[in-house]
Design a protein around this motif. Structure first.
Motif, PDB file in Angstrom:
ATOM      1  N   TYR A 236      -7.190  23.703   6.996  1.00 21.42           N
ATOM      2  CA  TYR A 236      -7.140  22.995   8.275  1.00 21.42           C
ATOM      3  C   TYR A 236      -6.233  23.714   9.251  1.00 21.42           C
ATOM      4  O   TYR A 236      -5.272  24.378   8.848  1.00 21.42           O
ATOM      5  N   ILE A 237      -6.537  23.552  10.541  1.00 21.68           N
ATOM      6  CA  ILE A 237      -5.701  24.065  11.629  1.00 21.68           C
ATOM      7  C   ILE A 237      -4.982  22.866  12.235  1.00 21.68           C
ATOM      8  O   ILE A 237      -5.629  21.905  12.662  1.00 21.68           O
ATOM      9  N   ILE A 238      -3.672  22.929  12.285  1.00 23.57           N
ATOM     10  CA  ILE A 238      -2.897  21.875  12.939  1.00 23.57           C
ATOM     11  C   ILE A 238      -2.358  22.455  14.239  1.00 23.57           C
ATOM     12  O   ILE A 238      -1.629  23.451  14.232  1.00 23.57           O
TER      13      ILE A 238
ATOM     14  N   GLU B  11      -5.486  13.980  29.907  1.00 25.63           N
ATOM     15  CA  GLU B  11      -6.681  13.270  29.478  1.00 25.63           C
ATOM     16  C   GLU B  11      -7.950  14.063  29.738  1.00 25.63           C
ATOM     17  O   GLU B  11      -8.909  13.969  28.986  1.00 25.63           O
ATOM     18  N   VAL B  12      -7.968  14.858  30.789  1.00 23.61           N
ATOM     19  CA  VAL B  12      -9.162  15.656  31.077  1.00 23.61           C
ATOM     20  C   VAL B  12      -9.412  16.684  29.963  1.00 23.61           C
ATOM     21  O   VAL B  12     -10.549  17.056  29.699  1.00 23.61           O
ATOM     22  N   ASP B  13      -8.364  17.099  29.272  1.00 18.06           N
ATOM     23  CA  ASP B  13      -8.521  18.059  28.173  1.00 18.06           C
ATOM     24  C   ASP B  13      -9.382  17.471  27.065  1.00 18.06           C
ATOM     25  O   ASP B  13     -10.210  18.167  26.471  1.00 18.06           O
ATOM     26  N   GLU B  14      -9.177  16.193  26.777  1.00 20.46           N
ATOM     27  CA  GLU B  14      -9.948  15.556  25.709  1.00 20.46           C
ATOM     28  C   GLU B  14     -11.412  15.379  26.113  1.00 20.46           C
ATOM     29  O   GLU B  14     -12.269  15.200  25.260  1.00 20.46           O
ATOM     30  N   MET B  15     -11.698  15.495  27.399  1.00 22.20           N
ATOM     31  CA  MET B  15     -13.086  15.431  27.853  1.00 22.20           C
ATOM     32  C   MET B  15     -13.841  16.720  27.517  1.00 22.20           C
ATOM     33  O   MET B  15     -15.061  16.708  27.375  1.00 22.20           O
ATOM     34  N   VAL B  16     -13.126  17.840  27.376  1.00 26.54           N
ATOM     35  CA  VAL B  16     -13.783  19.116  27.057  1.00 26.54           C
ATOM     36  C   VAL B  16     -13.556  19.527  25.606  1.00 26.54           C
ATOM     37  O   VAL B  16     -14.295  20.353  25.084  1.00 26.54           O
ATOM     38  N   LEU B  17     -12.547  18.973  24.964  1.00 24.99           N
ATOM     39  CA  LEU B  17     -12.297  19.261  23.557  1.00 24.99           C
ATOM     40  C   LEU B  17     -13.014  18.217  22.709  1.00 24.99           C
ATOM     41  O   LEU B  17     -12.981  17.029  23.025  1.00 24.99           O
ATOM     42  N   GLU B  18     -13.659  18.640  21.660  1.00 24.58           N
ATOM     43  CA  GLU B  18     -14.501  17.750  20.855  1.00 24.58           C
ATOM     44  C   GLU B  18     -13.786  17.224  19.616  1.00 24.58           C
ATOM     45  O   GLU B  18     -14.394  16.989  18.575  1.00 24.58           O
ATOM     46  N   TYR B  19     -12.472  17.046  19.723  1.00 21.10           N
ATOM     47  CA  TYR B  19     -11.673  16.469  18.648  1.00 21.10           C
ATOM     48  C   TYR B  19     -10.524  15.705  19.301  1.00 21.10           C
ATOM     49  O   TYR B  19     -10.128  15.997  20.423  1.00 21.10           O
TER      50      TYR B  19
ATOM     51  N   ALA C  69     -11.238  26.138  25.193  1.00 14.18           N
ATOM     52  CA  ALA C  69     -11.805  24.865  24.732  1.00 14.18           C
ATOM     53  C   ALA C  69     -13.087  25.100  23.941  1.00 14.18           C
ATOM     54  O   ALA C  69     -13.282  24.508  22.865  1.00 14.18           O
ATOM     55  N   GLU C  70     -13.946  25.961  24.450  1.00 17.45           N
ATOM     56  CA  GLU C  70     -15.214  26.235  23.759  1.00 17.45           C
ATOM     57  C   GLU C  70     -14.962  26.844  22.378  1.00 17.45           C
ATOM     58  O   GLU C  70     -15.607  26.468  21.399  1.00 17.45           O
ATOM     59  N   LEU C  71     -14.014  27.770  22.288  1.00 11.86           N
ATOM     60  CA  LEU C  71     -13.709  28.394  21.001  1.00 11.86           C
ATOM     61  C   LEU C  71     -13.087  27.386  20.032  1.00 11.86           C
ATOM     62  O   LEU C  71     -13.457  27.329  18.859  1.00 11.86           O
ATOM     63  N   LEU C  72     -12.138  26.580  20.517  1.00 10.56           N
ATOM     64  CA  LEU C  72     -11.538  25.558  19.655  1.00 10.56           C
ATOM     65  C   LEU C  72     -12.594  24.578  19.149  1.00 10.56           C
ATOM     66  O   LEU C  72     -12.544  24.143  17.997  1.00 10.56           O
ATOM     67  N   ASN C  73     -13.567  24.243  19.996  1.00 10.84           N
ATOM     68  CA  ASN C  73     -14.612  23.301  19.592  1.00 10.84           C
ATOM     69  C   ASN C  73     -15.438  23.811  18.418  1.00 10.84           C
ATOM     70  O   ASN C  73     -15.984  23.017  17.658  1.00 10.84           O
ATOM     71  N   THR C  74     -15.513  25.120  18.231  1.00 11.28           N
ATOM     72  CA  THR C  74     -16.261  25.653  17.080  1.00 11.28           C
ATOM     73  C   THR C  74     -15.529  25.350  15.771  1.00 11.28           C
ATOM     74  O   THR C  74     -16.124  25.454  14.705  1.00 11.28           O
ATOM     75  N   TYR C  75     -14.260  24.968  15.863  1.00  5.07           N
ATOM     76  CA  TYR C  75     -13.454  24.615  14.684  1.00  5.07           C
ATOM     77  C   TYR C  75     -13.146  23.114  14.637  1.00  5.07           C
ATOM     78  O   TYR C  75     -12.298  22.687  13.874  1.00  5.07           O
ATOM     79  N   LYS C  76     -13.829  22.311  15.427  1.00  4.80           N
ATOM     80  CA  LYS C  76     -13.486  20.896  15.611  1.00  4.80           C
ATOM     81  C   LYS C  76     -13.381  20.099  14.318  1.00  4.80           C
ATOM     82  O   LYS C  76     -12.590  19.169  14.236  1.00  4.80           O
ATOM     83  N   ASN C  77     -14.134  20.454  13.306  1.00  6.79           N
ATOM     84  CA  ASN C  77     -14.089  19.716  12.036  1.00  6.79           C
ATOM     85  C   ASN C  77     -12.903  20.120  11.169  1.00  6.79           C
ATOM     86  O   ASN C  77     -12.668  19.523  10.119  1.00  6.79           O
ATOM     87  N   LYS C  78     -12.155  21.121  11.592  1.00  7.19           N
ATOM     88  CA  LYS C  78     -11.013  21.623  10.825  1.00  7.19           C
ATOM     89  C   LYS C  78      -9.689  21.426  11.561  1.00  7.19           C
ATOM     90  O   LYS C  78      -8.645  21.843  11.078  1.00  7.19           O
ATOM     91  N   ILE C  79      -9.729  20.806  12.742  1.00 14.89           N
ATOM     92  CA  ILE C  79      -8.527  20.694  13.578  1.00 14.89           C
ATOM     93  C   ILE C  79      -7.914  19.300  13.503  1.00 14.89           C
ATOM     94  O   ILE C  79      -8.611  18.291  13.604  1.00 14.89           O
ATOM     95  N   ILE C  80      -6.587  19.278  13.349  1.00 19.04           N
ATOM     96  CA  ILE C  80      -5.770  18.075  13.532  1.00 19.04           C
ATOM     97  C   ILE C  80      -4.837  18.428  14.675  1.00 19.04           C
ATOM     98  O   ILE C  80      -4.118  19.435  14.600  1.00 19.04           O
ATOM     99  N   ALA C  81      -4.861  17.657  15.764  1.00 20.49           N
ATOM    100  CA  ALA C  81      -4.085  18.033  16.945  1.00 20.49           C
ATOM    101  C   ALA C  81      -3.310  16.856  17.516  1.00 20.49           C
ATOM    102  O   ALA C  81      -3.693  15.696  17.346  1.00 20.49           O
ATOM    103  N   VAL C  82      -2.214  17.188  18.183  1.00 22.90           N
ATOM    104  CA  VAL C  82      -1.421  16.198  18.909  1.00 22.90           C
ATOM    105  C   VAL C  82      -1.269  16.674  20.353  1.00 22.90           C
ATOM    106  O   VAL C  82      -1.484  17.843  20.665  1.00 22.90           O
TER     107      VAL C  82
END
Length: 183
Positions: free
Chosen positions: A31-33, A77-85, A57-70
């Motif tokens: 996992y990526i934290i 809030e707009v960041d969470e609109m483009v990030l898929e986690y 954002a697009e590159l991070l989204n390719t890892y969305k199932n492996k990311i835990i983020a804070v």
């Protein structure tokens, strides 16, 4: 037991994110934290190398199932609109081999303002861009540094937690700091 890969303070640098994701792949972590400040450089920082929040954002989204983020202090809030986690929580807690890992950015909780933790637990945060691995009143206090804007003469760095040992490494793979949870 999972191998955890920690990064903080990307600040929209596509260059450093690509480098660190190559390292993540070679480390074979589970996992990526991400400890906050993902897309924007913030008013106090210069523009980072290859500043491109949209592609980050697009590159991070390719890892969305492996990311835990804070959430970091530069995240919105707009960041969470483009990030898929999920990434807007001020902290997250992960159980690791019988101890709590309190994950946060560091602008609310840090080594000077600890959350309520039990003996042997850890707080892991970013924000100050300085690697840190110490024990304070039987609480592990860890900061993997920054992949984009290291401070105080430190190299760009990330963290790896495996087999109860947390290592902070420079992007070249050299160990900067290390602490064992068995201490």
């Amino acid at each position: 037991m999972s191998k955890l890969f920690f990064i903080s303070d990307i600040h929209g640098s596509l260059y450093y994110l690509k480098k660190v994701l190559e390292i993540y792949e070679s480390e074979k972590a589970d996992y990526i934290i991400i400890l906050g400040d993902e897309l924007y450089h913030g008013a106090r920082n210069p523009l980072p190398k290859d500043y491109n929040p949209k592609e980050v954002a697009e590159l991070l989204n390719t890892y969305k199932n492996k990311i835990i983020a804070v959430r970091g202090n530069c995240d919105s809030e707009v960041d969470e609109m483009v990030l898929e986690y999920p990434m807007m929580a001020p902290y997250s807690i992960v159980l690791y081999n019988g101890r709590r890992l309190f994950l946060t950015h560091g602008h609310i909780y840090d080594r000077d303002k600890l959350p309520n933790l039990s003996s042997g637990d850890a707080i892991i945060y970013g924000h100050i861009h300085v690697p840190l691995a110490e024990k304070q009143n039987n609480i592990f206090v860890i900061n993997p540094g920054s992949i984009t804007f290291p401070k105080e003469g430190n190299p760009n760095s990330y963290g790896i937690l495996e087999n109860n040992i947390f290592k902070i490494k420079g992007l070249e793979g050299n160990v900067i700091k290390e602490i064992s949870f068995s201490e």
